[in-house]
Each structure stands twice: as structure tokens, then as C-alpha cells.
Design a protein around this motif. Structure first.
Motif, short mmCIF file in Angstrom:
data_model
loop_
_atom_site.label_atom_id
_atom_site.label_comp_id
_atom_site.label_asym_id
_atom_site.label_seq_id
_atom_site.Cartn_x
_atom_site.Cartn_y
_atom_site.Cartn_z
N PRO A 13 43.65 42.19 -16.00
CA PRO A 13 45.09 42.14 -16.30
C PRO A 13 45.93 42.40 -15.05
CG PRO A 13 43.92 43.39 -17.98
CD PRO A 13 42.93 43.11 -16.87
N GLY A 14 46.83 41.49 -14.78
CA GLY A 14 47.69 41.62 -13.61
C GLY A 14 47.07 41.10 -12.33
N GLY A 15 45.80 40.73 -12.38
CA GLY A 15 45.12 40.21 -11.19
C GLY A 15 44.72 41.32 -10.23
N LEU A 16 44.23 40.92 -9.08
CA LEU A 16 43.81 41.86 -8.03
C LEU A 16 44.49 41.52 -6.72
CD1 LEU A 16 39.95 41.85 -8.66
CD2 LEU A 16 41.53 43.71 -9.19
N ASP A 17 44.65 42.51 -5.89
CA ASP A 17 45.16 42.29 -4.54
C ASP A 17 44.01 42.55 -3.58
OD1 ASP A 17 47.76 41.69 -5.29
OD2 ASP A 17 48.36 43.78 -5.31
N ARG A 18 43.65 41.55 -2.78
CA ARG A 18 42.50 41.64 -1.89
C ARG A 18 42.94 41.40 -0.44
NH1 ARG A 18 38.00 43.55 -3.86
NH2 ARG A 18 36.64 42.00 -3.01
N ARG A 19 42.19 41.99 0.47
CA ARG A 19 42.38 41.72 1.89
C ARG A 19 41.05 41.21 2.44
NH1 ARG A 19 44.53 46.50 5.05
NH2 ARG A 19 43.00 47.65 3.86
N LEU A 20 41.13 40.37 3.45
CA LEU A 20 39.93 39.78 4.04
C LEU A 20 39.36 40.70 5.09
CD1 LEU A 20 38.30 37.15 3.87
CD2 LEU A 20 39.63 36.33 5.80
N LEU A 21 38.06 40.92 5.03
CA LEU A 21 37.33 41.75 5.96
C LEU A 21 36.34 40.86 6.72
CD1 LEU A 21 35.68 44.29 7.00
CD2 LEU A 21 34.54 44.22 4.80
N ILE A 22 36.31 41.01 8.03
CA ILE A 22 35.33 40.31 8.86
C ILE A 22 34.58 41.35 9.68
CG2 ILE A 22 34.95 38.62 10.70
CD1 ILE A 22 37.59 37.30 9.80
N ALA A 23 33.25 41.34 9.57
CA ALA A 23 32.40 42.21 10.39
C ALA A 23 31.37 41.29 11.05
CB ALA A 23 31.71 43.25 9.53
N ALA A 24 31.11 41.52 12.31
CA ALA A 24 30.16 40.69 13.05
C ALA A 24 29.39 41.56 14.03
CB ALA A 24 30.89 39.57 13.79
N SER A 25 28.16 41.15 14.31
CA SER A 25 27.33 41.89 15.22
C SER A 25 26.34 40.95 15.91
CB SER A 25 26.57 42.98 14.46
OG SER A 25 25.85 43.79 15.35
N VAL A 26 25.88 41.36 17.09
CA VAL A 26 24.96 40.58 17.89
C VAL A 26 23.54 41.11 17.66
CG1 VAL A 26 24.30 39.95 20.25
CG2 VAL A 26 26.74 40.11 19.61
N LYS A 27 22.59 40.19 17.45
CA LYS A 27 21.20 40.62 17.27
C LYS A 27 20.65 41.10 18.62
CE LYS A 27 16.70 39.39 15.50
NZ LYS A 27 15.94 38.41 14.73
N GLU A 28 20.00 42.25 18.57
CA GLU A 28 19.44 42.83 19.81
C GLU A 28 18.11 42.20 20.12
OE1 GLU A 28 21.38 47.03 20.34
OE2 GLU A 28 19.97 47.06 18.66
#
Length: 113
Positions: free
Chosen positions: A98-113
């Protein structure tokens, strides 16, 4: 944008990282709640979404731990964690809350060792 549906998100990241060469980049894109209200949390539960959603908050320290366990850099150079300031509404018709949701975009990134 499906990691939140997984029973063991860290295991999924490990499986994905195993496919990367050294120096490859693993990127996670997820939605995160923009300060959900108690009513929204209760509505998500009553809508039956808890069976398909992992309600784990994708906090920076959690993502660091998951990336490190997957064999990627979990902190410092080679790790990025950004939550977009823009709030994206998810309409009630799409989420059943009800009323919907408010979302924010998350970006996480990492380099393989």
C-alpha cells in the motif's frame, strides 16, 4: 538487481567471482529502501513478499565482507560503494505494498585479487 532474492547472496558473489580473471571487476546493482516506514515493512510482510525477498540491508560493511569472502578487494583501492541520492518510487501496482515503496539505487564493485 536480484541479489536480494537469494538465500545466500555471499555464495552467489563467490560463484560469480570464480568466473573472473585476476583483475576482473564484479559489480552489484541493487535497490535499497529509502528509510522505509514501519507501515511499509509490515505491508511487505503481509503482501507475502518476505518469502521471495532477502531483507538483508546491503550496507557497505556487509558488501565489503561479501566481496572479500569472494576473493575480491573488500576495502581501499579496488572497492567502490555508492548509493544514489535520487529516490525512485515503486508503485503499489508493481510491489503490492500500500502506497508503494521508495527505493534508491546502490552500486558496489570490487576487483578480483
Amino acid at each position: 538487481m536480484a541479489l536480494h532474492h537469494m538465500d545466500d547472496p555471499q555464495a552467489i558473489l563467490t560463484a560469480l567471482a570464480s568466473r573472473l580473471r585476476k583483475g576482473g571487476v564484479l559489480i552489484v546493482i541493487e535497490g535499497t529502501d529509502n528509510k522505509p516506514s514501519v507501515g511499509q515493512i509490515e505491508a511487505v510482510g503481509s503482501a507475502g513478499l518476505r518469502q521471495t525477498l532477502n531483507m538483508e540491508e546491503f550496507a557497505e560493511d556487509t558488501m565489503q565482507d561479501w566481496f572479500q569472502a569472494a576473493g575480491c578487494r573488500g576495502e581501499g583501492e579496488g572497492f567502490v560503494y555508492v548509493v544514489n541520492d535520487e529516490v525512485s518510487p515503486v508503485p503499489e501496482s508493481a510491489c503490492g505494498v500500500p502506497g508503494g515503496l521508495d527505493r534508491r539505487l546502490l552500486i558496489a564493485a570490487s576487483v578480483k585479487e
